[in-house]
Scaffold this active site. Structure first.
Site, short mmCIF file in Angstrom:
data_model
loop_
_atom_site.label_atom_id
_atom_site.label_comp_id
_atom_site.label_asym_id
_atom_site.label_seq_id
_atom_site.Cartn_x
_atom_site.Cartn_y
_atom_site.Cartn_z
N LYS A 47 -46.60 14.32 13.52
CA LYS A 47 -46.62 14.40 14.98
C LYS A 47 -46.92 13.03 15.57
O LYS A 47 -46.34 12.63 16.59
CB LYS A 47 -47.67 15.42 15.43
N HIS A 74 -59.83 7.70 22.30
CA HIS A 74 -59.68 8.82 23.22
C HIS A 74 -60.71 8.79 24.33
O HIS A 74 -60.51 9.36 25.39
CB HIS A 74 -59.78 10.13 22.44
N GLU A 88 -48.92 9.88 27.62
CA GLU A 88 -50.17 9.57 26.93
C GLU A 88 -50.32 8.06 26.77
O GLU A 88 -49.56 7.43 26.04
CB GLU A 88 -50.17 10.25 25.55
N ASP A 113 -31.56 13.30 22.83
CA ASP A 113 -32.07 14.66 22.68
C ASP A 113 -33.29 14.65 21.75
O ASP A 113 -33.16 14.77 20.53
CB ASP A 113 -30.97 15.56 22.11
#
Length: 514
Positions: A267, A381, A82, A283
């Site tokens: 997030k 966006h 992204e 990880d």
């Protein structure tokens, strides 16, 4: 090592690599590998990493610039699909470095192993026996990894948790072993210790050991990062520094009380942290699990950051997040791109890497809620969507940036429009694609542009046009409308809302949307 490279994004990939090499940010070996594209993981190496390999999946690796953390400059490698993440992080870091950069710390770096014991005749006696033989258990665990102990790591602490149970098997006893894994991620190391001490614990408790495995809730590896931002660094785009500061604080307050908002808020934080984790071979799934579990450790799930007004009116932000990462180990050395990422980042320890990742998470959070608190997230966006549209339409590396810029400037972010722009670039009938300033100018067309404001009728109805009474109020929001020539019907375009419709009239009172 400088982390500020002005106009880096404007360069071609080969020019960026040359700039990094000339500034001493990458070695000649890594420069040649990146330039020739031979730094990626090959199929044979991948086949030794996981099962049933059929190929290698690629992701872009970009650089987050402008970071100053604990007074040290960093260029941060980011592996992510992204583009907004890379741009947002570099922009946020530039704003924050003007006020002193980030300050981060990691108090300790322990990974926990859990040994579950069931079918215990006397739980209290079992607990007492474990503490009585605590040193024996820790010594046995450390004997399994003497090299780790020699480096200053190894099993450091032990505690016992009893979980009451209503089942016929009785209460459950769980032994926690806290291990300092030094610069390794340490998952396999801790699992080996848990399995190794299980027989001794079984004898001490007269119970049966069941699960023996690490925990990914690494709350003994907490990273704290902090930054302060002067008001003059926040103002712009029609907003005062106070307005931006107060908007960010209010947005953070929303995330602190709403789990639904907090999930999206966190997030965004992990957008940055995960990108560094992937680039450095860590990880990211374990890191994600730890972060979200830590966010939900209280009565409800909440946000990982805090933004507030400082003593002098400045914006202050902080983050506390569990981050157990590694800088050594076989998995990190298998992928050539990971070695290059570590060389560019230049961290000396896993602790330092965790501090960088925590700072990146705070920067990404700042960028996201700053956008939400001002012009909204969709404006950025639109550019991302334009990049995807340009690629789909067949834009070449030479004209890609020009096509994206023209799509955004015109507001018609559609594949057909991108193809039209590409065609004009290729036949030279529109503008010089190599001239950035031309690409920023909107096309000259015969069109009318206007703005209309809204209203809301609080009482009554819209029949005021016929003399009926109503109570109405204005809405201080406008919609820009553009009228342009078309073969038939009317073309409606509202770029900010992503609305595009063509209305065709088939009769005096009929119309259809297509």
């Amino acid at each position: 090592m400088p982390s500020r490279i002005p106009d880096f994004y404007r360069l071609q990939v080969s020019e960026r690599l040359r700039t990094l090499f000339e500034r001493g940010l990458i070695q000649e070996e890594h420069y040649n590998q990146l330039l020739d594209g031979v730094h990626t993981l090959n199929v044979d190496a991948a086949d030794n990493m996981i099962e049933n390999v059929v190929g290698v999946f690629g992701l872009p690796m970009g650089l987050g610039l402008n970071f100053i953390i604990n007074e040290k400059p960093y260029i941060v490698p980011l592996v992510v699909e992204e583009p907004s993440i890379v741009a947002a992080l570099s922009s946020a870091a530039k704003i924050i470095r003007a006020s002193g950069g980030f300050h981060a710390e990691c108090d300790e770096s322990l990974l926990m192993g859990q040994i579950q014991v069931v079918d215990i005749p006397h739980v209290s006696k079992a607990r007492h026996a474990i503490f009585e033989h605590k040193e024996a258990i820790l010594n046995l665990a450390n004997s399994l990894h003497p090299n780790m102990v020699a480096r200053g790591g190894g099993a450091k602490e032990l505690d016992v948790v009893i979980h009451p149970s209503a089942s016929e098997r009785g209460d459950m006893l769980v032994v926690h072993i806290h291990v300092d894994t030094c610069d390794a991620m340490g998952a396999n190391l801790v699992n080996t210790m848990c399995e190794g001490v299980a027989p001794l614990i079984e004898r001490l408790t007269n119970g049966r050991v069941f699960l023996r495995i690490l925990s990914n809730l690494t709350d003994r590896s907490l990273v704290r990062a902090r930054c302060r931002i002067d008001l003059e660094q926040l103002e712009g785009n029609g907003y005062t520094g106070e307005e931006v500061r107060d908007g960010i604080i209010l947005a953070n307050e929303f995330a602190s009380v709403s789990a639904y908002r907090a999930a999206t808020h966190n997030k965004g934080i992990m957008n940055g942290i995960d990108a560094v984790a992937v680039a450095t071979g860590n990880d990211w799934r374990a890191i994600e699990a730890a972060a979200h579990a830590y966010a939900g450790r209280g009565d409800s799930y909440t946000c990982l950051t805090r933004w507030y007004k400082g003593e002098n009116g400045e914006l202050v932000g902080s983050i506390e997040v569990p981050l157990k990462v590694g800088t050594v180990g076989g998995n990190l050395e298998t992928n050539p791109a990971v070695s290059i990422a570590h060389a560019m980042l230049g961290v000396d320890s896993a602790k330092e890497l965790a501090e960088v990742m925590g700072s990146v998470g705070l920067a990404q959070n700042f960028s996201a809620i700053k956008a939400l608190a001002t012009h909204g997230i969709q404006r950025g966006h639109m550019t991302l969507h334009a990049r995807s549209v340009a690629m789909t339409a067949g834009a070449t590396p030479e004209n890609f940036d020009a096509v994206v810029e023209r799509l955004v400037a015109g507001g018609e972010i559609k594949v057909w429009k991108a193809k039209e722009i590409i065609a004009k670039i290729e036949d030279g009938s529109d503008f010089d694609a190599s001239h950035t300033d031309d690409a920023l100018e909107p096309p000259q067309r015969s069109e009318l542009v206007g703005s209309g404001y809204g209203k809301v009728i609080l009482l009554g109805e819209h029949a005021v046009v016929y003399g009926s009474h109503a109570l109405a109020a204005p809405i201080n929001l406008s919609v820009d409308a553009r009228v342009e020539d078309a073969d038939s019907g009317t073309h409606i375009m509202i770029p900010r809302w992503g609305v595009e419709q063509r209305i065709h009239f088939s009769g005096e009172h009929e119309n259809s949307l297509t």
